[in-house]
Design a protein around this motif. Structure first.
Motif, PDB file in Angstrom:
ATOM      1  N   ARG A  86       0.814  -1.215   0.000  1.00 41.92           N
ATOM      2  CA  ARG A  86       0.000   0.000   0.000  1.00 41.92           C
ATOM      3  C   ARG A  86       0.847   1.264   0.000  1.00 41.92           C
ATOM      4  NH1 ARG A  86      -1.170   2.402   4.967  1.00 41.92           N
ATOM      5  NH2 ARG A  86      -0.382   1.355   6.828  1.00 41.92           N
ATOM      6  N   GLU A  87       2.042   1.185   0.583  1.00 41.42           N
ATOM      7  CA  GLU A  87       2.928   2.350   0.571  1.00 41.42           C
ATOM      8  C   GLU A  87       3.528   2.563  -0.810  1.00 41.42           C
ATOM      9  OE1 GLU A  87       3.888   1.272   5.176  1.00 41.42           O
ATOM     10  OE2 GLU A  87       5.248   0.663   3.589  1.00 41.42           O
ATOM     11  N   LEU A  88       3.910   1.478  -1.457  1.00 44.13           N
ATOM     12  CA  LEU A  88       4.423   1.584  -2.817  1.00 44.13           C
ATOM     13  C   LEU A  88       3.361   2.154  -3.750  1.00 44.13           C
ATOM     14  CD1 LEU A  88       6.762   0.970  -4.766  1.00 44.13           C
ATOM     15  CD2 LEU A  88       5.796  -1.331  -5.043  1.00 44.13           C
ATOM     16  N   ILE A  89       2.137   1.708  -3.568  1.00 41.85           N
ATOM     17  CA  ILE A  89       1.033   2.172  -4.408  1.00 41.85           C
ATOM     18  C   ILE A  89       0.718   3.645  -4.142  1.00 41.85           C
ATOM     19  CG2 ILE A  89      -1.451   1.914  -4.790  1.00 41.85           C
ATOM     20  CD1 ILE A  89      -0.970  -1.133  -4.418  1.00 41.85           C
ATOM     21  N   GLN A  90       0.793   4.043  -2.890  1.00 45.57           N
ATOM     22  CA  GLN A  90       0.526   5.451  -2.570  1.00 45.57           C
ATOM     23  C   GLN A  90       1.590   6.356  -3.165  1.00 45.57           C
ATOM     24  OE1 GLN A  90      -1.976   6.962  -1.784  1.00 45.57           O
ATOM     25  NE2 GLN A  90      -1.911   8.209   0.059  1.00 45.57           N
ATOM     26  N   LEU A  91       2.842   5.945  -3.101  1.00 36.97           N
ATOM     27  CA  LEU A  91       3.908   6.719  -3.722  1.00 36.97           C
ATOM     28  C   LEU A  91       3.684   6.807  -5.230  1.00 36.97           C
ATOM     29  CD1 LEU A  91       6.576   8.233  -3.725  1.00 36.97           C
ATOM     30  CD2 LEU A  91       7.772   6.030  -3.594  1.00 36.97           C
ATOM     31  N   ALA A  92       3.276   5.693  -5.832  1.00 38.43           N
ATOM     32  CA  ALA A  92       2.985   5.689  -7.271  1.00 38.43           C
ATOM     33  C   ALA A  92       1.839   6.637  -7.596  1.00 38.43           C
ATOM     34  CB  ALA A  92       2.646   4.268  -7.716  1.00 38.43           C
ATOM     35  N   ARG A  93       0.838   6.698  -6.720  1.00 37.21           N
ATOM     36  CA  ARG A  93      -0.309   7.577  -6.971  1.00 37.21           C
ATOM     37  C   ARG A  93       0.103   9.042  -6.941  1.00 37.21           C
ATOM     38  NH1 ARG A  93      -4.223  10.525  -4.421  1.00 37.21           N
ATOM     39  NH2 ARG A  93      -3.418  10.104  -2.335  1.00 37.21           N
ATOM     40  N   TYR A  94       0.879   9.431  -5.934  1.00 38.95           N
ATOM     41  CA  TYR A  94       1.337  10.821  -5.873  1.00 38.95           C
ATOM     42  C   TYR A  94       2.112  11.190  -7.136  1.00 38.95           C
ATOM     43  CZ  TYR A  94       0.000  11.770  -1.023  1.00 38.95           C
ATOM     44  OH  TYR A  94      -0.710  11.986   0.120  1.00 38.95           O
ATOM     45  N   TYR A  95       2.911  10.266  -7.598  1.00 35.21           N
ATOM     46  CA  TYR A  95       3.696  10.523  -8.805  1.00 35.21           C
ATOM     47  C   TYR A  95       2.812  10.639 -10.041  1.00 35.21           C
ATOM     48  CZ  TYR A  95       6.330   9.093 -12.961  1.00 35.21           C
ATOM     49  OH  TYR A  95       6.838   8.996 -14.233  1.00 35.21           O
ATOM     50  N   THR A  96       1.950   9.661 -10.275  1.00 34.10           N
ATOM     51  CA  THR A  96       1.162   9.659 -11.507  1.00 34.10           C
ATOM     52  C   THR A  96       0.207  10.845 -11.571  1.00 34.10           C
ATOM     53  OG1 THR A  96      -0.472   8.144 -10.515  1.00 34.10           O
ATOM     54  CG2 THR A  96       1.308   7.167 -11.810  1.00 34.10           C
TER      55      THR A  96
END
Length: 253
Positions: A86-96
């Motif tokens: 979930r942390e990896l996905i959240q970081l990806a979301r902020y980026y995208t």
């Protein structure tokens, strides 16, 4: 442009399945680097299929840059998690959400770290609100009083900081009151280690220097030297480089 939508569309489900901490001792689930990256790639491909686009062996590279600075991007991103999807996905979301032209951008990924780090620190306080209520007060003090502090600290340095915390922070919580009453700085260190805020830096040996974190290593910390975890460094305003003497073998992620 649509490639960046793939990452955004699968974030909500995993983020809603956040762990709720209880007083029960549970052996933590440890995710390998490969499994974390596999989850991200599978979800990108899943969302590609929703748009009738072909399956790719490495869809990660269609969304993210190959490197950030001198680091491979997958390493850079996973180092900024506590080893959970979930942390990896959240970081990806902020980026995208920050990318405008659909092209992978190392600059945008680096820029997204500040918002992600602030989210992760708040998330940490919420996750451990039952065991350690008032963590947000601790870290609010940390951010303002230890501004531009280095992230790699000797035991004497972090103990001086924690002693100031126990003297100046007004927090009426049983766990904190006991630390204050006993002046038990080692217990304070263990709390910060247990929740993942700091790691125990171990120097030398055949395997070289490394920083051990509670979520990834079975390790008995000595706290001779510690490092603030990369995912919290932006949130608490640490300096990016160690400006004093460089510790042999220590390479900042």
């Amino acid at each position: 442009m649509s490639a960046f939508f793939y990452v955004r569309t699968f974030t909500l489900f995993l983020l809603q399945r956040r762990n709720i901490q209880t007083s029960i001792d549970i052996e933590p689930l440890r995710w390998s680097h490969e499994n974390l990256l596999r989850i991200l790639n599978k979800r990108i491909n899943f969302n590609r299929s929703n748009f009738l686009l072909s399956h790719l062996t490495s869809p990660f590279e269609t969304v993210f840059p190959v490197t950030v600075g001198t680091s491979n991007t997958d390493n850079w991103m996973i180092e900024r998690t506590l080893g959970r999807p979930r942390e990896l996905i959240q970081l990806a979301r902020y980026y995208t959400e920050s990318v405008e032209n659909g092209e992978p951008s190392a600059e945008k990924l680096k820029d997204s770290e500040q918002a992600y780090s602030s989210w992760k620190l708040d998330d940490l306080c919420t996750e451990y609100s039952n065991q350690y209520p008032g963590l947000i007060t601790i870290f609010s003090f940390w951010k303002t009083k230890f501004f531009r502090q280095k992230y790699h600290l000797k035991k004497s340095e972090i103990e001086e900081m924690l002693l100031r915390l126990t003297a100046e922070v007004e927090l009426n919580a049983d766990w904190f009151n006991k630390i204050v009453d006993d002046i038990d700085l080692n217990k304070f260190l263990r709390v910060l280690y247990e929740i993942g805020f700091i790691g125990d830096f171990v120097q030398g040996g055949q395997g070289g220097s490394k920083t051990c974190y509670a979520y990834s290593d079975r390790h008995e910390p000595l706290f001779e030297e510690v490092q603030i975890h990369p995912c919290f460094r932006k949130a608490v305003h640490t300096v990016e480089r160690i400006r004093t003497e460089r510790v042999s073998g220590a390479t900042p992620p």
